[in-house]
Structures are given as structure tokens and as C-alpha cells.
Design a protein around this motif. Structure first.
Motif, PDB file in Angstrom:
ATOM      1  N   VAL A   1      -3.074  10.700  -4.232  1.00 48.49           N
ATOM      2  CA  VAL A   1      -3.426  12.091  -3.354  1.00 48.49           C
ATOM      3  C   VAL A   1      -3.174  13.012  -3.951  1.00 48.49           C
ATOM      4  O   VAL A   1      -1.630  13.602  -4.648  1.00 48.49           O
ATOM      5  CB  VAL A   1      -2.996  11.931  -2.744  1.00 48.49           C
ATOM      6  CG1 VAL A   1      -3.913  12.896  -1.061  1.00 48.49           C
ATOM      7  CG2 VAL A   1      -3.478  10.628  -1.700  1.00 48.49           C
TER       8      VAL A   1
ATOM      9  N   MET B   1       1.276  -1.235  -0.233  1.00 43.82           N
ATOM     10  CA  MET B   1       0.212  -0.027   0.207  1.00 43.82           C
ATOM     11  C   MET B   1       1.289   1.583  -0.406  1.00 43.82           C
ATOM     12  O   MET B   1       1.703   1.177   0.798  1.00 43.82           O
ATOM     13  CB  MET B   1      -0.586   0.232   0.984  1.00 43.82           C
ATOM     14  CG  MET B   1      -2.369  -0.011   1.262  1.00 43.82           C
ATOM     15  SD  MET B   1      -3.634   0.318   0.538  1.00 43.82           S
ATOM     16  CE  MET B   1      -3.037   2.029   0.961  1.00 43.82           C
TER      17      MET B   1
ATOM     18  N   THR C   1      -2.550   4.376  -3.469  1.00 43.30           N
ATOM     19  CA  THR C   1      -3.697   5.313  -3.833  1.00 43.30           C
ATOM     20  C   THR C   1      -2.911   6.796  -4.251  1.00 43.30           C
ATOM     21  O   THR C   1      -1.497   6.948  -3.854  1.00 43.30           O
ATOM     22  CB  THR C   1      -3.482   5.412  -2.235  1.00 43.30           C
ATOM     23  OG1 THR C   1      -3.967   4.439  -1.215  1.00 43.30           O
ATOM     24  CG2 THR C   1      -4.621   6.739  -1.602  1.00 43.30           C
TER      25      THR C   1
ATOM     26  N   PRO D   1      -1.794  -1.410  -9.633  1.00 44.49           N
ATOM     27  CA  PRO D   1      -2.615  -0.950  -9.584  1.00 44.49           C
ATOM     28  C   PRO D   1      -3.193  -0.453  -8.479  1.00 44.49           C
ATOM     29  O   PRO D   1      -4.806   0.133  -8.111  1.00 44.49           O
ATOM     30  CB  PRO D   1      -3.461  -2.531 -10.204  1.00 44.49           C
ATOM     31  CG  PRO D   1      -2.159  -2.379 -10.476  1.00 44.49           C
ATOM     32  CD  PRO D   1      -1.137  -2.720  -9.937  1.00 44.49           C
ATOM     33  N   THR D   2      -3.121  -0.574  -7.652  1.00 35.79           N
ATOM     34  CA  THR D   2      -3.663  -0.918  -6.018  1.00 35.79           C
ATOM     35  C   THR D   2      -2.320   0.920  -5.671  1.00 35.79           C
ATOM     36  O   THR D   2      -2.823   0.826  -4.105  1.00 35.79           O
ATOM     37  CB  THR D   2      -3.187  -1.758  -5.063  1.00 35.79           C
ATOM     38  OG1 THR D   2      -1.257  -1.577  -4.413  1.00 35.79           O
ATOM     39  CG2 THR D   2      -3.366  -3.419  -5.267  1.00 35.79           C
TER      40      THR D   2
ATOM     41  N   LYS E   1      -2.594   9.364 -13.567  1.00 34.07           N
ATOM     42  CA  LYS E   1      -3.172   8.679 -12.909  1.00 34.07           C
ATOM     43  C   LYS E   1      -3.121   7.637 -13.692  1.00 34.07           C
ATOM     44  O   LYS E   1      -2.807   6.770 -13.439  1.00 34.07           O
ATOM     45  CB  LYS E   1      -4.508   9.256 -12.365  1.00 34.07           C
ATOM     46  CG  LYS E   1      -3.844  10.313 -11.468  1.00 34.07           C
ATOM     47  CD  LYS E   1      -5.050  10.670 -11.039  1.00 34.07           C
ATOM     48  CE  LYS E   1      -5.501  11.946 -10.051  1.00 34.07           C
ATOM     49  NZ  LYS E   1      -6.439  12.649  -9.850  1.00 34.07           N
TER      50      LYS E   1
ATOM     51  N   LEU F   1      -1.562   3.697 -12.478  1.00 30.99           N
ATOM     52  CA  LEU F   1      -1.937   2.309 -12.222  1.00 30.99           C
ATOM     53  C   LEU F   1      -2.019   1.770 -12.817  1.00 30.99           C
ATOM     54  O   LEU F   1      -2.299   0.364 -12.745  1.00 30.99           O
ATOM     55  CB  LEU F   1      -3.855   3.082 -12.240  1.00 30.99           C
ATOM     56  CG  LEU F   1      -4.643   4.151 -10.900  1.00 30.99           C
ATOM     57  CD1 LEU F   1      -5.438   4.379 -10.975  1.00 30.99           C
ATOM     58  CD2 LEU F   1      -4.265   3.670  -9.778  1.00 30.99           C
ATOM     59  N   SER F   2      -1.809   2.078 -14.261  1.00 34.87           N
ATOM     60  CA  SER F   2      -1.488   1.026 -15.308  1.00 34.87           C
ATOM     61  C   SER F   2       0.241  -0.179 -14.909  1.00 34.87           C
ATOM     62  O   SER F   2       0.057  -1.577 -14.707  1.00 34.87           O
ATOM     63  CB  SER F   2      -0.432   1.448 -16.553  1.00 34.87           C
ATOM     64  OG  SER F   2      -2.104   1.396 -17.004  1.00 34.87           O
TER      65      SER F   2
ATOM     66  N   ILE G   1       1.303   5.440  -1.006  1.00 36.90           N
ATOM     67  CA  ILE G   1       0.324   6.862  -1.153  1.00 36.90           C
ATOM     68  C   ILE G   1       1.246   7.017  -2.376  1.00 36.90           C
ATOM     69  O   ILE G   1       2.562   7.476  -2.158  1.00 36.90           O
ATOM     70  CB  ILE G   1       0.457   7.768   0.072  1.00 36.90           C
ATOM     71  CG1 ILE G   1      -0.878   6.909   0.812  1.00 36.90           C
ATOM     72  CG2 ILE G   1      -0.159   8.734   0.006  1.00 36.90           C
ATOM     73  CD1 ILE G   1      -0.595   6.886   2.330  1.00 36.90           C
TER      74      ILE G   1
ATOM     75  N   PHE H   1       2.012  14.385   5.513  1.00 38.09           N
ATOM     76  CA  PHE H   1       1.395  12.359   4.625  1.00 38.09           C
ATOM     77  C   PHE H   1       2.284  11.764   5.748  1.00 38.09           C
ATOM     78  O   PHE H   1       3.954  12.454   5.550  1.00 38.09           O
ATOM     79  CB  PHE H   1       1.660  12.342   3.217  1.00 38.09           C
ATOM     80  CG  PHE H   1       0.400  13.184   2.591  1.00 38.09           C
ATOM     81  CD1 PHE H   1      -0.020  12.235   2.273  1.00 38.09           C
ATOM     82  CD2 PHE H   1       0.547  14.410   1.533  1.00 38.09           C
ATOM     83  CE1 PHE H   1      -1.641  13.308   1.050  1.00 38.09           C
ATOM     84  CE2 PHE H   1      -0.398  14.919   1.444  1.00 38.09           C
ATOM     85  CZ  PHE H   1      -1.896  14.240   0.998  1.00 38.09           C
ATOM     86  N   PRO H   2       2.244  10.265   5.538  1.00 35.11           N
ATOM     87  CA  PRO H   2       3.200   9.395   6.515  1.00 35.11           C
ATOM     88  C   PRO H   2       4.246   9.157   5.604  1.00 35.11           C
ATOM     89  O   PRO H   2       4.492   9.717   4.788  1.00 35.11           O
ATOM     90  CB  PRO H   2       2.408   8.126   6.042  1.00 35.11           C
ATOM     91  CG  PRO H   2       1.145   8.179   4.929  1.00 35.11           C
ATOM     92  CD  PRO H   2       1.029  10.045   4.718  1.00 35.11           C
TER      93      PRO H   2
END
Lengths: 261, 261, 261
Positions: free
Chosen positions: B34, B1, B32, B29-30, B21, B25-26, B3, B59-60
């Protein structure tokens, strides 16, 4: 994990977009929703078609694209599902899919008629929220498109000006103005193959002309009018560091000629 | 995960953001994704640098920040990866990282040169989509930064005006105008330590002055010019319930003085 | 998997929104954050209340709605958590929740006072980032609302004009102008039950009148003023293909009458 994109003419500020997102997430809570743009000028089906052509194929195969530029909402126009080049599209059949469908022929077109996959209460003025969003959500959960309705036949077309190659020139038009004010034409780099792109090439638009086709904006000083191959492979006219559309007063539809000495 | 944040000057309405984007994502795909903002004024590297400094650290740790304010796209300027304070940055090396790098020294700077992690086809005018987005996506999948290219050396700097503390005053400038029209200066609360903030403190900007440094907007009636400590710890000038920038005609760069009787 | 929505008056271009998202993701990295809108006019609590009423219920049960339209930030006004109709709301208690709370009575209202769930450093001017965002994030992780503070009693109210049914007419007002310039009233379709909606019904607004209540925009030619039942079930006035607000110069608050011959 499904990706659903949204392209609308609601305006970037509009909370109507969130009404669609809430509807999608109520049915498919783990869908990834991505905005393509909500700044299509109101009811401008042609601009929607051009944006989709440039952007949709950047997403992974299997992406679901929902397009709500729908001046005929609530009238007899059909809403369709179309599978085109590995991507899924849900849109009114008003020509907004005509450019993506010109690149790659659709392999399946369905007319959305099965109310089982719609919201219980369907308004007459917001089918994006009440029909298209829930169908997209159900599709992302694996429902077969054939469940949404009967086959639809041919997608609606719009007339698009073609760029034409003649002996000593290529003739096209401005197809789009981007957010930097660059004038993007329908003349592709392919159409210039075999011709010089140096100072012997002249690009003419309205009363303006510029010589040579450049690689990028930084090749010339700020304020210079230049022609270059844009990021989607088409000739564009740009004023370095400024808005060519504003400075030159040029809009979509104005003829552009690339000619050689 | 992972970001991935995006900061650009494309304009909030621009579909170019979605092209980035889709590209991310291509590959991942997962991820996040922002948006920090897409409303940096075109080619305004300085504004980009200020926004990043104020927002990125919220942000983290481990967040990947992609910054596309890139007037030199396609020219010789480098695109870099920099690890700064637990965060990853991908940006042109044009000074846009100079304020975050001033807060915390970068521990690793890499020049993006390994085309293996770029799109197959790289345009000359959209490296945000063709180079930065795919590198960010690969980074989010765990690729080591050293794979992206060679070490780069020092990041490019920009000249930033420093606020200066003198015996009876602090001298600074307006660094940023926020969306409410508040005038945010480069004078930090730390520079006022040991001095009164009550009616003995005078804040002067152009021909305007106000006495006392307040806690918040609601402390005074609508329409009043006040000085206060803003949410990022800097002195700001505000007109309660209105836009100080518009009402006073003040812009970035105008000097501000805090003085004491 | 929790959904957190954001509704603010920061402006769509503002990076302050991202400061809230970064704060949320630092505490709850897998939260799904959705923008409802950031284009509430600055400090316009009433517009915020109307948008929330129209949009929030479209999201799934359990959604957390964070609302930052907060002219009193840093003053004595409370910030509250309210559970209303299966949804969670976090907002200043300034009336912005008054329309959702009118539809469905809140079952729990808590005053946010427990600083344990706030950021360590709380500014006086950005409680959206420093208090509301972290509390929303902790709520999404399963913290009980009662941990956030004591019970709060009644939510603050605002005066809202009610539409009134009289013998031969219904009297209401324009409640909202949408992004297409449609004039949306507070007269619901329910108030017209038993009356004709054909050419015998007359809708009057300022010096304008139109006969008949239509299903959708496409029922009449471009440029025609029509009345119809909008997508949220209220009477709206629209000019087909254009902005009624601009063309007629009508704003929120102008009286609208539906009368029958």
C-alpha cells in the motif's frame, strides 16, 4: 496468483487506469495489479521503452506487463503478446518493447487477433481497456498465448543512440531525466572498465564539466555538480540535493562525454 | 498475509516506486503493498516524519512500514528496523522515525547489516530498492528481525517545536499544510481543555485572526477563515472551500496562537 | 474476496487516502482496494458524478465503491449506502451518485446512522476515514446493509444538461475534459443514428468547426481538430496528438452542436 503491471501515458490522475483495472478484475478477480507508471509523456513511445527496460525485470518471472503508449490506437498497427526473458508483455508493436527485446531476444511473439478474448464491444480509441486488459486477464488465468492470434514475426524497432568507446573517451547521450532531475545517460559502468574514476576522469555535458566519478550523492556538498554510477548501472549527472535538469537546462538527447587526461 | 506500506520522496509519477514493488513481490509474491505517499518533498525528512505519525497507526498491527526519505543514501548513515507500538518500520536513521518514536517508545531497534537479506547487487544510490525492500519482504515472510543485524541503540532525533500552554494562551506553529491548503498546527485539542471554544477564543496566525473554534468547514460560508479541530485532533486554520495556504501565503513553521479574552 | 474502490478529491499526492486504506485493512485485511481517482477537483461533486458513471460499471458485480467528494462533511447532509445495478456505493448524498442512479434505478438506499460500524472516534472533518471506510470494510465482510441504518428515500439529484435532438441537429455540451485534453460531450452515438457521419456532418464548438466524424485519432495528421466517437460512446472533440482543451481554450459546459447539411 498472477501479477499484472500497467505502464501508460494516461497521466497519474486519470480514471482511465481504473477502467483497465476494473476490466482485468472482472475476468481475473484475484490478479495482483501493480502500477509501473502512468506518467509517460503523452504518446512518448521512447520514454516508455526506457522505463520498461529499467523496471520490468525487477518483477518476478511470469509477470504480465501491459503497456499502453499507443499513438496509433485504432489504426493498422498490431497489438502483440511477446514472451521476453521469462516475462510476458502485451503492447502495441510500435517500438515500445524495443529496449527490453534488445536485452533479451523474444522467444514468442503473437499478434492479438482473436476477438474471443477481447471485450464484447471494442472502441476505436481505447484498446488498452478493450483488448489489452482482457487479454492480460485471460493470460493470467492460464490461457495459452497461441490462442490469442497468429505468430507475428519481428517486433518493431526504434533507432537508439549507442554510447561509443573511443581511445581516450566514451561518447553517449542523456537517455532519461528522473523525478529528482538527475540526468541518466546511456554510458554503462562496463564501458569505463580499466580507466580511472578518480580526478583524472572528466564528465562533460553541454557547457558543464565535472571531475571524478563518485559513488553517491552524499559524497559532495549540496549544490555540487557530480557524476556517479546510478542505480541502474549507468553514468548519471546530478546536482546534490537539487534538480540538475532544471539548474542546467539539459534535456534528453544532449551529448555526454567521459574523457581521461 | 502481510501488509507493507511505502512512504517515499520519489514523486507520485516515479517508476522507482515500482522497482521497489517488483523487488518485494519477487521475494514475497502475496504481500499486500500500500502506498502511503510518494510526494514527500525531496529529502524532506521532517515532512516524512509528520506524515508517518499521522498515518501509520491507521494500519493494522503487524504492518511493515518502509520509509525512503534518504538524503544520506550511500553514506555512513545507518538503515534500521524498529518495532514501535505493534508496527514494524524500516527506514534510514535520520530522524524520519522520530515522531512515531516520540508517541511510543521503540521496543527493538536493529541496524540492517546482514547482506544475506539484501539484493545480490547493491547500488550506492538506491538502498530503498536494494536493501529496504528485500528486508521488508523477508520480514513479511517471518524472518526474525534479529537476523537482519545487531542492536542499534537510540534512534536519531530531530528538534521539533512544542506547543506551549501559558496562562492566557497556547503558542504553537503550523506543522503541515495538507492537500486542501489547510494549515495544521501542533496545538492539540487536549491543550484547550477547560477553555471556551466559542467567540471568546481567538486564533492568530501571522497578521490574520479568527474568533471561535468550529466543528467543521460547512459551519461557515465559502471564503471564511475559520479555526477548527482537524481530523487528527489538532487545531487547524482553513478557508472554507479554498486553500488557506495560498490565500494567506502561510507556510510550515509560522507561529499560531490561541488566546482567550 | 471483495473489491473496494476509492474515488476522492484528496489529490493524488495526499496521504489521507492511505488513512482510509489503513482503516479498511484494519477491519478487512484481505480486501482488494483499487483507486479510481483522487484527482477530482476539490469539492467538485459534478466531476465525481461523471467519473463514477464512466468507470464504476467496469468493475465486477459486487464491487463496493466509496466516494468521498464531500463539501458538506460534518453538516446535516446524509451519508448513504446505495445498491445500484449489482454494485454497492457509499457516498455523501449530495448528488455525486446522481448519474449512476440515472442509468439504473437504485434498489436499496440506506442512511448510515448505526455508529456500531464506525470508528470509535469520529472527527467532524474526515467522514471518509471515520465512517465510510469502516462501513465499506464491514460490508465487504458480509454485514447486511440494513444493519447500517434506516431506509433513506430518494437520492439527491443535480441538474444535468441533456443533449437534445432537433430536426437537423443535435445540441449538447462539453461534459468532461480528459487527461489528454479531449473534449467529451454528452451527445451519445445513439443520437446520431440514421444520419451521415461522413463529410456532411459538421461538429461545432464555440468558434471552431470540423467536418466528418472519425473512428480514431490516427485517422488524421497531428494537429488536426477532429470529432470522433470516444471510448464511452459519446462524441468528443480532439486535436490529434495535442490537448484540444488547451489549444482551443474550451472548458466543461461549452455548447457543442452536431449538424447536417
Amino acid at each position: 496468483m498472477s501479477i499484472i503491471t500497467l505502464t501508460t501515458d494516461f497521466g497519474t490522475d486519470s480514471p482511465y487506469v481504473a477502467a483497465m483495472k476494473g476490466t482485468i478484475l472482472s475476468i481475473a478477480p484475484t490478479a495482483t495489479i501493480v502500477d509501473i507508471t502512468h506518467a509517460i509523456p503523452p504518446q512518448d513511445v521512447r520514454e516508455g521503452a526506457v522505463v520498461l527496460e529499467n523496471i520490468a525485470h525487477r518483477f518476478p518471472d511470469g509477470t504480465i506487463h501491459v503497456v499502453v503508449v499507443d499513438p496509433g490506437v485504432g489504426t493498422e498497427r498490431a497489438i502483440v503478446y511477446a514472451k521476453i526473458g521469462g516475462h510476458h508483455f502485451i503492447a502495441p508493436d510500435n517500438g515500445v518493447l524495443s529496449r527490453v527485446a534488445k536485452r533479451t531476444a523474444p522467444v514468442e511473439v503473437i499478434r492479438l487477433e482473436n476477438t474471443e478474448y477481447w471485450l464484447d464491444k471494442v472502441s476505436s480509441t481505447f484498446h488498452g481497456r478493450d483488448i489489452m486488459a482482457p487479454v492480460a486477464a485471460h493470460l493470467s488465468l492460464g490461457i495459452e498465448p497461441s490462442r490469442f492470434g497468429p505468430p507475428h514475426g519481428e517486433l518493431g524497432q526504434l533507432e537508439w543512440p549507442n554510447a561509443v568507446r573511443r581511445q581516450d573517451r566514451v561518447e553517449g547521450v542523456v537517455l532519461k531525466v528522473d523525478s529528482f532531475g538527475n540526468l541518466i545517460t546511456n554510458i554503462t559502468a562496463d564501458m569505463l572498465v580499466g580507466q580511472p574514476t578518480d580526478g583524472r576522469a572528466c564528465v562533460i555535458c553541454s557547457i558543464y564539466e565535472t571531475w571524478g566519478i563518485y559513488q553517491t550523492y552524499g559524497d559532495q556538498p549540496r549544490g555540487t555538480l557530480i557524476a556517479l554510477i546510478g542505480s541502474d548501472g549507468c553514468i548519471e549527472l546530478s546536482i546534490v540535493g537539487e534538480s540538475a535538469a532544471e539548474r542546467l537546462g539539459i534535456q534528453v538527447g544532449v551529448p555526454v562525454i567521459v574523457a581521461w587526461e
